[in-house]
Design a protein around this motif. Structure first.
Motif, mmCIF file in Angstrom:
data_model
loop_
_atom_site.group_PDB
_atom_site.id
_atom_site.type_symbol
_atom_site.label_atom_id
_atom_site.label_comp_id
_atom_site.label_asym_id
_atom_site.label_seq_id
_atom_site.Cartn_x
_atom_site.Cartn_y
_atom_site.Cartn_z
ATOM 1 N N GLY A 180 0.781 -1.225 0.000
ATOM 2 C CA GLY A 180 0.000 0.000 0.000
ATOM 3 C C GLY A 180 0.811 1.271 0.000
ATOM 4 N N GLY A 181 2.143 1.148 0.013
ATOM 5 C CA GLY A 181 2.992 2.336 0.032
ATOM 6 C C GLY A 181 2.788 3.170 1.291
ATOM 7 N N LEU A 182 2.513 2.501 2.419
ATOM 8 C CA LEU A 182 2.253 3.214 3.668
ATOM 9 C C LEU A 182 3.566 3.639 4.326
ATOM 10 C CD1 LEU A 182 -0.474 0.809 5.103
ATOM 11 C CD2 LEU A 182 -0.810 2.914 3.772
ATOM 12 N N TYR A 200 12.998 9.027 4.438
ATOM 13 C CA TYR A 200 13.359 8.495 3.129
ATOM 14 C C TYR A 200 12.087 8.453 2.296
ATOM 15 C CZ TYR A 200 14.564 5.439 -0.671
ATOM 16 O OH TYR A 200 14.761 4.938 -1.935
ATOM 17 N N ASP A 201 12.150 9.010 1.097
ATOM 18 C CA ASP A 201 10.998 8.993 0.197
ATOM 19 C C ASP A 201 11.523 8.963 -1.225
ATOM 20 O OD1 ASP A 201 8.688 9.449 -1.334
ATOM 21 O OD2 ASP A 201 7.818 10.725 0.219
ATOM 22 N N ASP A 202 11.281 7.868 -1.935
ATOM 23 C CA ASP A 202 11.806 7.753 -3.292
ATOM 24 C C ASP A 202 10.863 8.345 -4.338
ATOM 25 O OD1 ASP A 202 9.791 5.855 -3.635
ATOM 26 O OD2 ASP A 202 11.156 4.208 -4.119
ATOM 27 N N GLY A 203 9.722 8.873 -3.899
ATOM 28 C CA GLY A 203 8.774 9.478 -4.825
ATOM 29 C C GLY A 203 7.952 8.466 -5.601
ATOM 30 N N SER A 257 8.352 5.098 1.305
ATOM 31 C CA SER A 257 8.604 6.213 2.210
ATOM 32 C C SER A 257 8.602 5.714 3.648
ATOM 33 C CB SER A 257 7.520 7.281 2.011
ATOM 34 O OG SER A 257 7.708 8.349 2.896
ATOM 35 N N TRP A 258 9.673 6.016 4.386
ATOM 36 C CA TRP A 258 9.730 5.617 5.786
ATOM 37 C C TRP A 258 10.602 6.555 6.598
ATOM 38 C CZ3 TRP A 258 10.196 1.766 1.991
ATOM 39 C CH2 TRP A 258 11.468 1.521 1.493
ATOM 40 N N TRP A 259 10.189 6.715 7.864
ATOM 41 C CA TRP A 259 11.014 7.440 8.827
ATOM 42 C C TRP A 259 12.179 6.533 9.174
ATOM 43 C CZ3 TRP A 259 10.958 12.362 9.364
ATOM 44 C CH2 TRP A 259 9.785 13.067 9.110
ATOM 45 N N SER A 260 13.373 7.054 9.068
ATOM 46 C CA SER A 260 14.583 6.255 9.184
ATOM 47 C C SER A 260 15.453 6.777 10.312
ATOM 48 C CB SER A 260 15.361 6.332 7.868
ATOM 49 O OG SER A 260 14.515 6.017 6.771
ATOM 50 N N GLY A 268 19.609 2.840 2.169
ATOM 51 C CA GLY A 268 20.884 2.751 2.868
ATOM 52 C C GLY A 268 21.898 3.730 2.303
ATOM 53 N N LEU A 269 21.888 3.885 0.989
ATOM 54 C CA LEU A 269 22.790 4.841 0.347
ATOM 55 C C LEU A 269 22.460 6.267 0.801
ATOM 56 C CD1 LEU A 269 25.111 5.191 -1.613
ATOM 57 C CD2 LEU A 269 23.454 5.208 -3.477
ATOM 58 N N ALA A 270 21.173 6.589 0.904
ATOM 59 C CA ALA A 270 20.768 7.921 1.388
ATOM 60 C C ALA A 270 21.238 8.125 2.829
ATOM 61 C CB ALA A 270 19.247 8.073 1.295
ATOM 62 N N ALA A 271 21.092 7.102 3.670
ATOM 63 C CA ALA A 271 21.542 7.208 5.062
ATOM 64 C C ALA A 271 23.060 7.352 5.124
ATOM 65 C CB ALA A 271 21.084 5.990 5.860
ATOM 66 N N TYR A 272 23.783 6.582 4.313
ATOM 67 C CA TYR A 272 25.240 6.639 4.303
ATOM 68 C C TYR A 272 25.730 8.024 3.881
ATOM 69 C CZ TYR A 272 30.092 5.522 3.233
ATOM 70 O OH TYR A 272 31.462 5.513 3.206
#
Length: 163
Positions: A13-15, A89-92, A96-99, A148-152
């Motif tokens: 559901g993309g929640l 994180y949101d790839d559009g 999408s998730w709070w990280s 993970g790349l975004a977090a790194y």
């Protein structure tokens, strides 16, 4: 609005949900890197420089960070991971998730879960940077999980240069 749903329904559901990312270093300061198994629901067969996962219903980020790190590394008795920061994180495209990002030192012998980890090694940061390539693109032969790349990148680019 907040609620609870099974993991498969959340992804289908993309929640938006909560996740933890734990950067694991060994006694020499090298970073645990792994390739996810082909059977993973999200980002199968891609490389990651974090362990972690979805925060359970009613679970705190801190509790999830320790649980996920011990589960994925196949160890018990890790020190409590240190919280670093949180980002969205949101790839559009519906992911999408709070990280919440953590770090922990693991000097125990690791035995990663076979159903989660297809390959693993502790690598020096220079090797990780080399595997990212000049544009963090897949032309280096290693395709990284995008969250993970975004977090790194965020961790690496912080003042003081962690990561």
């Amino acid at each position: 609005m907040t609620g609870q749903a099974p993991r498969g329904a959340v992804y289908a559901g993309g929640l938006r949900h909560r996740c933890v990312f734990v950067q694991v270093r060994d006694g020499a300061g090298r970073i645990f890197v792994h390739r996810r198994t082909a059977t993973k629901l999200v980002f199968p067969s891609l490389y990651d420089m974090f362990v972690g996962g979805v925060v359970g219903a009613g679970e705190s980020y801190d509790t999830a960070a320790l649980r996920e790190a011990e589960e994925e590394l196949g160890v018990t008795g890790l020190p409590t991971p240190s919280y670093l920061f949180k980002f969205l994180y949101d790839d559009g495209a519906g992911r999408s998730w709070w990280s919440a990002v953590y770090e922990v030192r693991c000097e125990l012998p690791v035995r990663p879960q076979a159903e989660e980890v297809a390959w693993h090694a502790f690598l020096p940061e220079g090797e990780i940077e080399r595997r990212l390539g000049p544009d963090d693109g897949p032309d280096d032969g290693w395709e990284w999980v995008p969250d993970g790349l975004a977090a790194y990148r965020r961790l690496r680019d912080q003042p003081g240069g962690r990561g």
